[in-house]
Design a protein around this motif. Structure first.
Motif, PDB file in Angstrom:
ATOM      1  N   TRP A  72       0.818  -1.208   0.000  1.00  0.00           N
ATOM      2  CA  TRP A  72       0.000   0.000   0.000  1.00  0.00           C
ATOM      3  C   TRP A  72       0.854   1.261   0.000  1.00  0.00           C
ATOM      4  N   GLU A  73       0.527   2.167  -0.891  1.00  0.00           N
ATOM      5  CA  GLU A  73       1.148   3.493  -0.879  1.00  0.00           C
ATOM      6  C   GLU A  73       0.078   4.512  -1.213  1.00  0.00           C
ATOM      7  N   LEU A  74       0.173   5.654  -0.582  1.00  0.00           N
ATOM      8  CA  LEU A  74      -0.774   6.726  -0.875  1.00  0.00           C
ATOM      9  C   LEU A  74      -0.094   7.739  -1.784  1.00  0.00           C
ATOM     10  N   ALA A  75      -0.744   8.067  -2.896  1.00  0.00           N
ATOM     11  CA  ALA A  75      -0.201   9.078  -3.814  1.00  0.00           C
ATOM     12  C   ALA A  75      -0.892  10.406  -3.564  1.00  0.00           C
ATOM     13  N   LEU A  76      -0.121  11.486  -3.552  1.00  0.00           N
ATOM     14  CA  LEU A  76      -0.676  12.842  -3.462  1.00  0.00           C
ATOM     15  C   LEU A  76      -0.134  13.604  -4.664  1.00  0.00           C
ATOM     16  N   ASP A  77      -1.033  13.984  -5.582  1.00  0.00           N
ATOM     17  CA  ASP A  77      -0.551  14.649  -6.799  1.00  0.00           C
ATOM     18  C   ASP A  77      -1.533  15.728  -7.240  1.00  0.00           C
ATOM     19  N   GLY A  78      -1.446  16.144  -8.486  1.00  0.00           N
ATOM     20  CA  GLY A  78      -2.333  17.184  -9.004  1.00  0.00           C
ATOM     21  C   GLY A  78      -1.634  18.530  -9.015  1.00  0.00           C
ATOM     22  N   HIS A  79      -2.371  19.568  -8.605  1.00  0.00           N
ATOM     23  CA  HIS A  79      -1.881  20.944  -8.718  1.00  0.00           C
ATOM     24  C   HIS A  79      -0.950  21.296  -7.541  1.00  0.00           C
ATOM     25  N   VAL A  80       0.172  20.583  -7.496  1.00  0.00           N
ATOM     26  CA  VAL A  80       1.156  20.752  -6.404  1.00  0.00           C
ATOM     27  C   VAL A  80       2.565  20.843  -6.999  1.00  0.00           C
ATOM     28  N   ASP A  81       3.502  21.367  -6.223  1.00  0.00           N
ATOM     29  CA  ASP A  81       4.889  21.455  -6.696  1.00  0.00           C
ATOM     30  C   ASP A  81       5.608  20.115  -6.604  1.00  0.00           C
ATOM     31  N   ASN A  82       5.364  19.370  -5.519  1.00  0.00           N
ATOM     32  CA  ASN A  82       6.037  18.076  -5.343  1.00  0.00           C
ATOM     33  C   ASN A  82       5.006  16.990  -5.090  1.00  0.00           C
ATOM     34  N   ALA A  83       4.780  16.124  -6.058  1.00  0.00           N
ATOM     35  CA  ALA A  83       3.890  14.985  -5.831  1.00  0.00           C
ATOM     36  C   ALA A  83       4.555  14.088  -4.786  1.00  0.00           C
ATOM     37  N   LEU A  84       3.747  13.454  -3.917  1.00  0.00           N
ATOM     38  CA  LEU A  84       4.292  12.615  -2.843  1.00  0.00           C
ATOM     39  C   LEU A  84       3.783  11.185  -2.991  1.00  0.00           C
ATOM     40  N   SER A  85       4.540  10.264  -2.428  1.00  0.00           N
ATOM     41  CA  SER A  85       4.084   8.890  -2.309  1.00  0.00           C
ATOM     42  C   SER A  85       4.489   8.429  -0.916  1.00  0.00           C
ATOM     43  N   LEU A  86       3.508   7.968  -0.127  1.00  0.00           N
ATOM     44  CA  LEU A  86       3.793   7.650   1.271  1.00  0.00           C
ATOM     45  C   LEU A  86       3.355   6.240   1.625  1.00  0.00           C
ATOM     46  N   SER A  87       4.196   5.549   2.395  1.00  0.00           N
ATOM     47  CA  SER A  87       3.858   4.213   2.889  1.00  0.00           C
ATOM     48  C   SER A  87       3.229   4.361   4.274  1.00  0.00           C
ATOM     49  N   ASP A  90       5.747   5.585   6.655  1.00  0.00           N
ATOM     50  CA  ASP A  90       5.919   7.045   6.607  1.00  0.00           C
ATOM     51  C   ASP A  90       4.869   7.723   7.481  1.00  0.00           C
ATOM     52  N   PHE A  91       3.632   7.246   7.386  1.00  0.00           N
ATOM     53  CA  PHE A  91       2.562   7.850   8.187  1.00  0.00           C
ATOM     54  C   PHE A  91       2.828   7.697   9.667  1.00  0.00           C
ATOM     55  N   ARG A  92       3.281   6.498  10.052  1.00  0.00           N
ATOM     56  CA  ARG A  92       3.498   6.231  11.480  1.00  0.00           C
ATOM     57  C   ARG A  92       4.662   7.037  12.033  1.00  0.00           C
ATOM     58  N   SER A  93       5.546   7.532  11.155  1.00  0.00           N
ATOM     59  CA  SER A  93       6.699   8.306  11.649  1.00  0.00           C
ATOM     60  C   SER A  93       6.355   9.797  11.786  1.00  0.00           C
ATOM     61  N   LEU A  94       5.189  10.212  11.326  1.00  0.00           N
ATOM     62  CA  LEU A  94       4.788  11.626  11.435  1.00  0.00           C
ATOM     63  C   LEU A  94       4.093  11.874  12.778  1.00  0.00           C
ATOM     64  N   PRO A  95       4.109  13.127  13.273  1.00  0.00           N
ATOM     65  CA  PRO A  95       3.445  13.414  14.556  1.00  0.00           C
ATOM     66  C   PRO A  95       1.962  13.041  14.505  1.00  0.00           C
ATOM     67  N   ILE A  96       1.508  12.394  15.573  1.00  0.00           N
ATOM     68  CA  ILE A  96       0.141  11.868  15.589  1.00  0.00           C
ATOM     69  C   ILE A  96      -0.819  12.888  16.202  1.00  0.00           C
ATOM     70  N   GLN A  97      -2.011  12.947  15.645  1.00  0.00           N
ATOM     71  CA  GLN A  97      -3.070  13.822  16.175  1.00  0.00           C
ATOM     72  C   GLN A  97      -4.252  12.927  16.533  1.00  0.00           C
ATOM     73  N   THR A  98      -4.847  13.146  17.713  1.00  0.00           N
ATOM     74  CA  THR A  98      -5.925  12.290  18.213  1.00  0.00           C
ATOM     75  C   THR A  98      -7.160  13.129  18.499  1.00  0.00           C
ATOM     76  N   LEU A  99      -8.317  12.708  18.015  1.00  0.00           N
ATOM     77  CA  LEU A  99      -9.557  13.473  18.232  1.00  0.00           C
ATOM     78  C   LEU A  99     -10.763  12.540  18.354  1.00  0.00           C
ATOM     79  N   PRO A 100     -11.641  12.768  19.364  1.00  0.00           N
ATOM     80  CA  PRO A 100     -12.914  12.044  19.380  1.00  0.00           C
ATOM     81  C   PRO A 100     -13.873  12.688  18.376  1.00  0.00           C
ATOM     82  N   ILE A 101     -14.395  11.898  17.458  1.00  0.00           N
ATOM     83  CA  ILE A 101     -15.242  12.428  16.385  1.00  0.00           C
ATOM     84  C   ILE A 101     -16.445  11.505  16.192  1.00  0.00           C
ATOM     85  N   THR A 102     -17.632  12.116  16.139  1.00  0.00           N
ATOM     86  CA  THR A 102     -18.859  11.382  15.830  1.00  0.00           C
ATOM     87  C   THR A 102     -19.058  11.387  14.320  1.00  0.00           C
TER      88      THR A 102
END
Ligand SMILES: Nc1nc2c(c(=O)[nH]1)N[C@H]1C(S)=C(S)[C@@H](COP(=O)(O)O)O[C@H]1N2
Ligand SMILES: [Mo]
Length: 368
Positions: A72-87, A90-102
């Motif tokens: 699995w990889e997530l692609a981020l592209d379109g009207h951007v300067d640098n298209a990204l591809s993340l595993s 990669d996600f687990r190494s980024l700062p985590i945000q936690t929220l209770p949401i209905t």
């Protein structure tokens, strides 16, 4: 207002058990098997956090499959300067945000509409609350360098199918306005109540848009594209819209103010004494300011106490001490108001696709 239809005859059918309509307590109340659609059982709607196994499920197509995380990889592209591809790593190494949401499905309570409309006949259980954890979408959009002229962000799920027999096979696709995508609380979530997302709820990664009806929170994400024009796909223009009075279509977005009586259930027969009537209230616009309860179908009202956790994007529990003055039939109704002054309507505004069904819902009880 829809007044209570409970009559003595209905109670007479099953006086041996205190609750006449008993939901399945072991799992979701099934609406459809394939694709899986199920609602949270009434008994679980008393719980502020919904256990993952009882969190409602709304899928348009079959659940997609993977062999392993590495695929699995997530692609981020379109009207951007640098298209990204993340595993996932990669996600687990980024700062985590936690929220209770209905999350609430736009079609929750559809079965209450009169006259009836096609679509999943949800009762009041297509609403659930979890603590979601992941990475704010904004962080990735900033990293990709959005160019001037971007207006929307499009999200593509791995699930593919025909939305109707007349439509071509296509992935589940939904877009968000750029300001909503850039909101610091819009999450790319990989955990739900401290556990990795389950297959049903979007493993390995899903969008969670706080305060919006569920259709916006795209599951099984595979691709994010920054767009220079607005997206016109099936689930954007043909569904999740409400006709306005001039025949135009208004897209559905923020969750309208609503409440639910968790206990008692309709058609309950209770011995004469005091009770704590309880339930939930929520609004995507603001915190809940007030919940009022009536035991006479909306003639007279009293204020409920707001209890339990209080967060911006999750439902608010409320309690109301109710002392019926005499035996007989009662029509209990709850009505919520949010801090923006939005008041839950007594009547739902009927619409042909059956969305935003937030009119007060009578609960009929007998005191004996
Ligand atoms: N990829 C994808 N995402 C999706 C859907 C879907 O069918 N496919 N259904 C949407 C709808 S209509 C709702 S209400 C929520 C339900 O999320 P849940 O099943 O985790 O409760 O997911 C949304 N995200
Ligand atoms: Mo939904």
């Amino acid at each position: 207002m829809n007044t209570c239809k409970c009559s003595k005859a209905e109670f007479a059918t099953d006086m041996s058990v205190p609750v006449c309509t008993q939901p399945e307590r072991t799992g979701l109340v099934t609406i459809e098997d394939e694709p899986i659609i199920g609602e949270t059982p009434q008994a679980t709607l008393q719980s502020w956090l919904t256990p993952n196994s009882l969190f409602y499920i709304r899928n348009h197509y079959s659940i997609p499959q993977w062999e392993a995380d590495t695929e699995w990889e997530l692609a981020l592209d379109g009207h951007v300067d640098n298209a990204l591809s993340l595993s996932l790593k990669d996600f687990r190494s980024l700062p985590i945000q936690t929220l209770p949401i209905t999350l609430e499905c736009a079609g929750n309570n559809r079965s209450d509409l009169e006259p009836q409309v096609p679509g999943n006949p949800f009762q009041n259980g297509a609403v659930s609350t979890a603590i979601w954890a992941g990475v704010p979408l904004r962080k990735l959009l900033e990293r990709s360098g959005i160019r001037d002229g971007a207006v929307e962000v499009l999200f593509e799920g791995f699930d593919v199918g025909q939305p109707t027999p007349d439509e071509e096979s296509q992935p589940y696709l939904r877009s968000l306005p750029i300001d909503v995508a850039m909101h610091p609380d819009t999450l790319l979530a990989y955990e739900m109540n401290g556990e990795p997302l389950s297959r049903e709820h979007g493993y390995p990664l899903r969008l969670v848009v706080p305060g919006w009806y569920g259709m916006a929170s795209v599951k099984w994400l595979r691709k994010i594209s920054v767009l220079q024009e607005s997206f016109e796909g099936f689930f954007q223009k043909d569904r999740y819209i409400i006709e306005d009075d001039d025949g135009g279509a208004i897209p559905i977005s923020t969750i309208h103010v609503k409440s639910l009586i968790s206990w008692p259930q309709s058609n309950t027969s209770l011995p004469m004494q005091s009770y704590v009537v309880n339930g939930m209230a929520w609004s995507g616009f603001a915190h809940i300011a007030r919940v009022e309860i009536s035991d006479d179908g909306g003639e007279t009202w009293g204020d409920a106490d707001l209890v339990g956790p209080r967060y911006r994007y999750s439902w608010q529990q409320w309690n109301f001490t109710w002392s019926p003055k005499s035996t007989g039939h009662y029509t209990l109704v709850a009505r919520a108001t949010d801090e923006d002054g939005n008041v839950q309507p007594l009547e739902t505004r009927w619409n042909s696709l059956g969305y935003i069904i937030n009119g007060v819902r009578p609960v009929c009880v007998e005191v004996r």
